[in-house]
Design a protein around this motif. Structure first.
Motif, short mmCIF file in Angstrom:
data_model
loop_
_atom_site.label_atom_id
_atom_site.label_comp_id
_atom_site.label_asym_id
_atom_site.label_seq_id
_atom_site.Cartn_x
_atom_site.Cartn_y
_atom_site.Cartn_z
N UNK A 12 2.46 27.09 15.69
CA UNK A 12 1.93 25.78 15.98
C UNK A 12 3.05 24.79 15.31
N UNK A 13 3.71 25.29 14.15
CA UNK A 13 4.34 24.58 13.33
C UNK A 13 5.56 24.28 14.25
N UNK A 14 6.17 25.41 14.75
CA UNK A 14 7.70 25.41 15.50
C UNK A 14 7.05 24.43 16.73
N UNK A 15 6.12 24.38 17.13
CA UNK A 15 5.97 23.70 18.47
C UNK A 15 6.14 22.06 18.27
N UNK A 16 5.54 21.70 17.02
CA UNK A 16 5.76 20.36 16.72
C UNK A 16 6.98 20.04 16.10
N UNK A 17 7.75 20.98 15.29
CA UNK A 17 9.04 20.65 14.88
C UNK A 17 10.24 21.04 15.79
N UNK A 18 9.93 21.69 17.01
CA UNK A 18 10.80 21.93 17.91
C UNK A 18 11.82 23.10 17.59
N UNK A 19 11.38 23.78 16.70
CA UNK A 19 12.10 24.98 16.42
C UNK A 19 11.48 26.46 16.47
N UNK A 48 0.88 -1.22 -0.08
CA UNK A 48 0.01 0.02 0.01
C UNK A 48 0.82 1.15 0.07
N UNK A 49 0.65 2.15 -0.82
CA UNK A 49 1.50 3.38 -0.98
C UNK A 49 1.19 4.24 0.29
N UNK A 50 2.34 4.89 0.62
CA UNK A 50 2.29 5.49 1.73
C UNK A 50 1.93 7.08 1.44
N UNK A 51 1.22 7.83 2.41
CA UNK A 51 0.99 9.33 2.06
C UNK A 51 2.00 9.85 1.81
N UNK A 52 2.24 10.81 0.98
CA UNK A 52 3.53 11.68 0.43
C UNK A 52 3.44 12.80 1.64
N UNK A 53 4.66 13.04 2.10
CA UNK A 53 4.86 14.11 2.96
C UNK A 53 4.43 15.46 2.40
N UNK A 54 3.68 16.42 3.08
CA UNK A 54 3.52 17.75 2.92
C UNK A 54 4.39 18.57 3.16
N UNK A 55 4.73 19.48 2.30
CA UNK A 55 5.58 20.55 2.45
C UNK A 55 5.02 21.75 3.43
N UNK A 56 6.12 22.18 4.19
CA UNK A 56 5.73 23.06 5.30
C UNK A 56 5.11 24.48 5.18
N UNK A 59 10.02 30.42 15.81
CA UNK A 59 9.13 30.74 14.57
C UNK A 59 9.96 31.23 13.41
N UNK A 60 10.97 31.90 13.81
CA UNK A 60 11.93 32.35 12.56
C UNK A 60 12.41 31.26 11.75
N UNK A 61 12.69 30.06 12.37
CA UNK A 61 13.36 29.01 11.57
C UNK A 61 12.34 28.27 10.93
N UNK A 62 10.91 28.36 11.39
CA UNK A 62 9.84 27.76 10.64
C UNK A 62 9.73 28.45 9.38
N UNK A 63 9.87 29.91 9.28
CA UNK A 63 9.73 30.69 8.11
C UNK A 63 10.71 30.26 7.28
N UNK A 64 12.27 30.04 7.68
CA UNK A 64 13.18 29.66 7.07
C UNK A 64 12.81 28.40 6.29
N UNK A 65 12.38 27.39 7.11
CA UNK A 65 12.22 26.08 6.52
C UNK A 65 11.02 26.13 5.53
N UNK A 66 10.10 26.80 5.66
CA UNK A 66 8.96 26.94 4.64
C UNK A 66 9.48 27.49 3.28
N UNK A 67 10.62 28.74 3.52
CA UNK A 67 10.78 29.02 2.18
C UNK A 67 11.78 27.90 1.38
N UNK A 68 12.56 27.10 2.08
CA UNK A 68 13.24 26.06 1.84
C UNK A 68 12.65 24.78 1.21
N UNK A 69 11.28 24.89 1.43
CA UNK A 69 10.59 23.80 0.77
C UNK A 69 10.58 22.47 1.80
N UNK A 70 10.70 22.69 2.83
CA UNK A 70 10.78 21.51 4.02
C UNK A 70 9.70 20.74 3.92
#
Length: 313
Positions: free
Chosen positions: A39-46, A5-13, A48-59
């Motif tokens: 909320x994203x920073x809480x789950x990822x453990x980073x 069974x195919x696994x769901x593809x990861x979603x980009x941040x 808010x500024x790092x969340x913005x950077x990861x989003x730009x990088x297509x995490x």
């Protein structure tokens, strides 16, 4: 042979944040983008500024993180306070633990804490040989007391809270900072500190009876921390003024947060004690009158030693 069974593809941040922002905006959340990133920073453990950077990088997000994020997003869209979901809040320079059962610190209270910090620093500079003493009445989560302890390390800080559930959160925030927490009624608290406090600060219950706070999240704050008593909400604030007059040394500084409708009433209550001078109203960032400060006049109370110990209850 059966195909796995195919696994769901990861979603980009980045797309998840945009989706979350839209959903929170539709739910009436005041700061949907910030809340989505937090909320994203809480789950990822980073941060808010790092969340913005990861989003730009297509995490990309693993499926488990997507599930957790969607659960938190649904709760926030249902107006569960963000701080209840993350379990923490930044108050001025202090990281605090918060959750259900305790009043959540508001941005306007940071201004009140700042006035108290400035006054405590001034007292320390004027009398460097004197151990400056501060009291936070109705401490709740301990936010103001934590700010005093963090920003004026030389100060002896006491915090008073009547509600046992709130005091548990305060203990988690204050014990490691060396603040003495007292499970007492603010109206009669700390008789051993009479006439010895350099600064008394309070964000007491002050909402008038029957008024429903405009923010949906405020409905989850404990009523004991909201309603001040009476049609004008002034029963508890008036009692806090009396306690402050008792605790402060001559020249000591008092500041109290209040409802925007109570500025004149608070000033009159301070005047009627005959124990305060330099009564000054202060506006919040929106220009609303939200706190009042004053200086203690008169003779000091009997000389007594400050209460020692990290926590009493």
């Amino acid at each position: 042979m059966q195909t796995p069974e195919a696994q769901p593809s990861p979603l980009e941040l980045g797309p998840w944040i945009r989706h979350a922002e839209r959903r929170l905006a539709e739910a009436g959340v005041d700061s949907p983008r910030a809340d989505a990133e937090l909320l994203a920073g809480h789950v990822l453990g980073v941060s808010r500024g790092r969340v913005a950077s990861l989003a730009v990088m297509g995490h990309s997000l693993p499926p488990d993180d997507v599930t957790r994020l969607d659960e938190l997003l649904a709760s926030r869209a249902a107006r569960v306070p963000l701080q209840h979901l993350t379990g923490q809040v930044i108050f001025r320079q202090s990281l605090l633990h918060v959750g259900p059962g305790v009043f959540l610190p508001r941005p306007e209270t940071e201004d009140v804490a700042g006035l108290a910090v400035d006054a405590l620093l001034e007292s320390s500079r004027r009398a460097p040989q004197h151990s400056v003493v501060a009291v936070d009445l109705c401490t709740g989560s301990g936010a103001i007391a934590a700010a005093l302890a963090d920003e004026v390390p030389a100060a002896v800080v006491h915090a008073v809270e009547l509600d046992a559930e709130a005091a548990r959160w305060a203990a988690a925030n204050l014990e490691r900072r060396g603040v003495a927490l007292h499970l007492e009624d603010a109206r009669t608290a700390l008789p051993g500190l009479t006439g010895q406090a350099d600064v008394v600060v309070s964000n007491p219950p002050y909402v008038p009876d029957g008024r429903i706070p405009p923010q949906a999240e405020a409905a989850q704050d404990p009523a004991l921390a909201l309603y001040g008593g009476g049609a004008d909400g002034m029963q508890m604030p008036t009692a806090i003024i009396t306690t402050a007059a008792r605790l402060l040394r001559p020249g000591g500084f008092f500041v109290m947060e209040h409802d925007e409708t109570q500025g004149d009433t608070v000033a009159l209550a301070l005047e009627h004690t005959g124990m305060f001078t330099r009564i000054t109203g202060h506006a919040d960032l929106a220009g609303r009158p939200r706190s009042t400060s004053a200086r203690r006049i008169g003779s000091p109370g009997p000389e007594q030693h400050p209460v020692d110990g990290r926590m009493s209850a």
